[in-house]
Design a protein around this motif. Sequence first.
Motif, PDB file in Angstrom:
ATOM      1  N   ALA A   1       9.356   8.847  21.821  1.00 27.35           N
ATOM      2  CA  ALA A   1      10.596   8.903  22.586  1.00 27.35           C
ATOM      3  C   ALA A   1      11.022   7.544  23.125  1.00 27.35           C
ATOM      4  O   ALA A   1      12.217   7.335  23.387  1.00 27.35           O
ATOM      5  CB  ALA A   1      10.451   9.900  23.739  1.00 27.35           C
ATOM      6  N   VAL A   2      10.076   6.622  23.283  1.00 24.02           N
ATOM      7  CA  VAL A   2      10.436   5.307  23.822  1.00 24.02           C
ATOM      8  C   VAL A   2      10.589   4.252  22.729  1.00 24.02           C
ATOM      9  O   VAL A   2      10.992   3.120  23.010  1.00 24.02           O
ATOM     10  CB  VAL A   2       9.398   4.818  24.859  1.00 24.02           C
ATOM     11  N   LEU A   3      10.315   4.619  21.478  1.00 27.72           N
ATOM     12  CA  LEU A   3      10.460   3.673  20.375  1.00 27.72           C
ATOM     13  C   LEU A   3      11.839   3.785  19.750  1.00 27.72           C
ATOM     14  O   LEU A   3      12.335   4.897  19.527  1.00 27.72           O
ATOM     15  CB  LEU A   3       9.399   3.926  19.301  1.00 27.72           C
ATOM     16  N   PRO A   4      12.473   2.654  19.428  1.00 26.34           N
ATOM     17  CA  PRO A   4      13.752   2.704  18.725  1.00 26.34           C
ATOM     18  C   PRO A   4      13.554   3.178  17.294  1.00 26.34           C
ATOM     19  O   PRO A   4      12.437   3.171  16.759  1.00 26.34           O
ATOM     20  CB  PRO A   4      14.226   1.251  18.766  1.00 26.34           C
ATOM     21  N   SER A   5      14.633   3.568  16.653  1.00 24.94           N
ATOM     22  CA  SER A   5      14.537   4.160  15.318  1.00 24.94           C
ATOM     23  C   SER A   5      14.034   3.176  14.270  1.00 24.94           C
ATOM     24  O   SER A   5      13.490   3.586  13.240  1.00 24.94           O
ATOM     25  CB  SER A   5      15.907   4.710  14.892  1.00 24.94           C
ATOM     26  N   GLU A   6      14.176   1.871  14.515  1.00 25.94           N
ATOM     27  CA  GLU A   6      13.691   0.897  13.536  1.00 25.94           C
ATOM     28  C   GLU A   6      12.202   0.601  13.698  1.00 25.94           C
ATOM     29  O   GLU A   6      11.629  -0.185  12.939  1.00 25.94           O
ATOM     30  CB  GLU A   6      14.488  -0.404  13.633  1.00 25.94           C
ATOM     31  N   ALA A   7      11.562   1.231  14.684  1.00 26.34           N
ATOM     32  CA  ALA A   7      10.111   1.095  14.878  1.00 26.34           C
ATOM     33  C   ALA A   7       9.426   2.390  14.465  1.00 26.34           C
ATOM     34  O   ALA A   7      10.024   3.474  14.491  1.00 26.34           O
ATOM     35  CB  ALA A   7       9.786   0.767  16.329  1.00 26.34           C
ATOM     36  N   ALA A   8       8.162   2.270  14.074  1.00 26.77           N
ATOM     37  CA  ALA A   8       7.403   3.441  13.644  1.00 26.77           C
ATOM     38  C   ALA A   8       6.086   3.511  14.395  1.00 26.77           C
ATOM     39  O   ALA A   8       5.510   2.494  14.770  1.00 26.77           O
ATOM     40  CB  ALA A   8       7.142   3.398  12.144  1.00 26.77           C
TER      41      ALA A   8
ATOM     42  N   ALA B   1       0.856  -1.186   0.000  1.00 22.21           N
ATOM     43  CA  ALA B   1       0.000   0.000   0.000  1.00 22.21           C
ATOM     44  C   ALA B   1       0.887   1.229   0.000  1.00 22.21           C
ATOM     45  O   ALA B   1       1.433   1.612   1.039  1.00 22.21           O
ATOM     46  CB  ALA B   1      -0.929  -0.010   1.213  1.00 22.21           C
ATOM     47  N   ASP B   2       1.047   1.849  -1.165  1.00 17.58           N
ATOM     48  CA  ASP B   2       1.949   2.994  -1.251  1.00 17.58           C
ATOM     49  C   ASP B   2       1.373   4.243  -0.599  1.00 17.58           C
ATOM     50  O   ASP B   2       2.064   5.262  -0.483  1.00 17.58           O
ATOM     51  CB  ASP B   2       2.331   3.275  -2.705  1.00 17.58           C
ATOM     52  N   TRP B   3       0.101   4.178  -0.159  1.00 14.65           N
ATOM     53  CA  TRP B   3      -0.480   5.329   0.529  1.00 14.65           C
ATOM     54  C   TRP B   3      -0.114   5.378   2.008  1.00 14.65           C
ATOM     55  O   TRP B   3      -0.351   6.391   2.671  1.00 14.65           O
ATOM     56  CB  TRP B   3      -2.003   5.346   0.367  1.00 14.65           C
ATOM     57  N   LEU B   4       0.443   4.303   2.543  1.00 13.08           N
ATOM     58  CA  LEU B   4       0.922   4.361   3.919  1.00 13.08           C
ATOM     59  C   LEU B   4       2.164   5.244   3.986  1.00 13.08           C
ATOM     60  O   LEU B   4       3.006   5.207   3.093  1.00 13.08           O
ATOM     61  CB  LEU B   4       1.260   2.967   4.434  1.00 13.08           C
ATOM     62  N   PRO B   5       2.320   6.034   5.036  1.00 11.18           N
ATOM     63  CA  PRO B   5       3.506   6.888   5.151  1.00 11.18           C
ATOM     64  C   PRO B   5       4.795   6.071   5.142  1.00 11.18           C
ATOM     65  O   PRO B   5       4.846   4.940   5.650  1.00 11.18           O
ATOM     66  CB  PRO B   5       3.310   7.593   6.491  1.00 11.18           C
ATOM     67  N   ALA B   6       5.845   6.643   4.583  1.00 15.75           N
ATOM     68  CA  ALA B   6       7.115   5.938   4.385  1.00 15.75           C
ATOM     69  C   ALA B   6       7.693   5.347   5.668  1.00 15.75           C
ATOM     70  O   ALA B   6       8.215   4.225   5.639  1.00 15.75           O
ATOM     71  CB  ALA B   6       8.124   6.881   3.736  1.00 15.75           C
ATOM     72  N   PRO B   7       7.649   6.033   6.810  1.00 15.33           N
ATOM     73  CA  PRO B   7       8.234   5.419   8.014  1.00 15.33           C
ATOM     74  C   PRO B   7       7.629   4.070   8.362  1.00 15.33           C
ATOM     75  O   PRO B   7       8.325   3.197   8.904  1.00 15.33           O
ATOM     76  CB  PRO B   7       7.944   6.463   9.105  1.00 15.33           C
ATOM     77  N   VAL B   8       6.366   3.866   8.060  1.00 15.72           N
ATOM     78  CA  VAL B   8       5.719   2.584   8.340  1.00 15.72           C
ATOM     79  C   VAL B   8       6.221   1.506   7.394  1.00 15.72           C
ATOM     80  O   VAL B   8       6.519   0.376   7.798  1.00 15.72           O
ATOM     81  CB  VAL B   8       4.184   2.724   8.231  1.00 15.72           C
ATOM     82  N   ARG B   9       6.340   1.844   6.135  1.00 14.09           N
ATOM     83  CA  ARG B   9       6.767   0.866   5.126  1.00 14.09           C
ATOM     84  C   ARG B   9       8.202   0.401   5.365  1.00 14.09           C
ATOM     85  O   ARG B   9       8.582  -0.689   4.956  1.00 14.09           O
ATOM     86  CB  ARG B   9       6.627   1.460   3.724  1.00 14.09           C
ATOM     87  N   GLU B  10       8.986   1.222   6.037  1.00 16.80           N
ATOM     88  CA  GLU B  10      10.402   0.906   6.254  1.00 16.80           C
ATOM     89  C   GLU B  10      10.672   0.322   7.639  1.00 16.80           C
ATOM     90  O   GLU B  10      11.815  -0.050   7.951  1.00 16.80           O
ATOM     91  CB  GLU B  10      11.228   2.184   6.065  1.00 16.80           C
ATOM     92  N   ALA B  11       9.655   0.218   8.486  1.00 18.48           N
ATOM     93  CA  ALA B  11       9.863  -0.155   9.887  1.00 18.48           C
ATOM     94  C   ALA B  11       9.884  -1.664  10.086  1.00 18.48           C
ATOM     95  O   ALA B  11       9.241  -2.419   9.364  1.00 18.48           O
ATOM     96  CB  ALA B  11       8.775   0.457  10.747  1.00 18.48           C
TER      97      ALA B  11
END
Length: 395
Positions: free
Chosen positions: A243-250, A44-54
């Motif tokens: 603030a409590v999520l690591p960078s690989e999580a969205a 789903a390309d309509w999901l924001p990019a941070p989600v697709r990469e997480a």
Amino acid sequence: MASPSQHSEPTSGVPAASFPVLPDYRGSCLSNVVPALLGPPDAADWLPAPVREAKAVVLFLIDGMGWEQLQDRAELTPVLSAMEGGPITTVAPTTTTTALTSLVTGAAPGEHGLIGYQIYIQGQVLNALRWTAGPKSSDARRAIVPEQIQPRPAFFGRRVPAVGRSEFQGTGFTRAHLDGVDHKGYKLTSSIAVEVQKLVDEGEPLVYAYYDGPDRIAHEYGFGPYLDAEFAEVDRLVAQILAVLPSEAALLVVSDHGQVMVGDNKVELARDVLALTAVTSGEARFRWLHARPGRAGELLAAAAERYGRHGLVVERQQVLDEEWLGPHVGPEARSRMGDVALVPSDPVAFVEPKPEPRSAAGGGGRPVFELLGRHGSLTSAEMLIPCLAASGTRS
């Protein structure tokens, strides 16, 4: 601080003045969020990019936070305003029971069958949020078994942890739309970020969280300083979670519906209309009229003459033909539909000629008040919801 224009291009190209705004069931719609999250990457390309990469996603539904209301309070919500994404459509009607069930099951209302706040079922009207029925609003969990009325599994049968208010566990509506999930109850809002961090650190790839502050405030206090303060509080809550999520999580923020300010603008159903009506269901901004036997045509004409100036007065077949409840409407959902629907574009509420005291969503024991902010209809203020994401910031 980011301005609204710094969001990526909106995923729904609906002009704000359009009416009706219909759900995009084949595209960027609330009912397609979970299928997209659990499907192949970039499905789903309509999901924001941070989600697709997480590697992990926290799906955070904020009840009653419509896209237009959020944009009106951009200065109060700098964290949300800086997130990637834009508006998508929710489902119809724009009400919590219907929308939350569509979110977690990935099904349109016509498929899961919880087609409103009040649903005509088994010869009586069920309050689906409280799961009560009958003249005394009795507990209906035995007579109308939640898991049988809505049997579709949440998250396609995956045991996704769901972080929600402790008092909602075991309620009829929770059983109907979240049966089989791993419930993680919280009593205070400050616990949400703690629970989310714990679950993500334990390796959960998808965590669902729910918060209902904006909906409660808009219902009881309407639009004004109380709602402004609540949106600012939501923004702080979103910042705490990031603030409590690591960078690989969205974090993916969505809502179930927006709101309109109705206040005292109530339209009482006229006696000539009620004389043709066996029962009413739905909600005040998506009112189903169930005709007496053989009187559907008369009811449509009478309702259109009385209420057409306020918006749409449509027969059941138009709702089906235009796929308001989805491309497929099963026999259970069809049996729960009325014959005529009152769907206003004006900021009004269709009520029966008697007081309608309500308590806050979530159960008894709360002070009774009149609803000021309402939802249910197909205006852009109610139909457009945020779909915003950002990566975690914990180092």
